[in-house]
Design an enzyme around this catalytic site. Sequence first.
Site: not given
Ligand code: GLP
Length: 235
Positions: A67, A129, A131, A136
Amino acid sequence: MQVIIKKTIEEIANEVSEKFATLIEKKPKAVLGLATGSTPIPTYQKLVEKIKKRGLRVDGLTTFNLDEYVNLKFPKESYRHFMEEHLFHPLGIKREQTHFPPEVNPEGYDELIQKHGGIDLQILGIGSNGHIAFNEANTPFDAKTHIVDLAPSTRSDNSRFFPSLDDVPTQAVTMGLATIMEAKEIILIATGANKMKAVKAMLSGVATPSCPASILNHHPNVTVYLDEGAAGLLY
Ligand code: GLP
């Protein structure tokens, strides 16, 4: 889904980086699916160490990231910048080997992945959440790469990287759930107690749109790595 619980993040990083290093050794033209966020950083650090120590070649690799933000005011917070810093630059992976979902014709990204033979190994984190990538709650399971409005909780979680909540983009472009499900193998890492609810919902055994990560119940080759914090509600 295979679920592996480890005591430390370091143990997870060791095992997951080993899977990537082994793949790269066996298949120098492997196609890697990559994630951003804090979670994969220790894995990328270990992978860089292993690749350098073993003298593995990376010039045949192709990477596809999950992403990217849309309308980002701070280039340093782009996911491309993150990947350059943590993986591409340390390994000498060239820009033309790397791909991020485009804002224009996002669905073309799915075709591009298929043209490269599909993703051999996809690494995923999980949002608090539930995702995955930026899919989402209530994203259709058949979604291909698309533009999304970020959930308020996601913007709030990610605001730690920006001067203020207002600076967090409201949209992103993300691989869809169907895109992710096409990967041949998936490793999801969740660490920390703030992920325990999402992990519990993901592992409930039923794929439900309210927890996008639960779609992974339908994938034949998924390994979930958890630390004790993220596994907190499983006992
Ligand atoms: C972002 C990314 C996800 C990732 C998530 C969790 O929203 N788009 O790909 O898995 O955050 O991030 P973190 O690893 O910093 O908790």
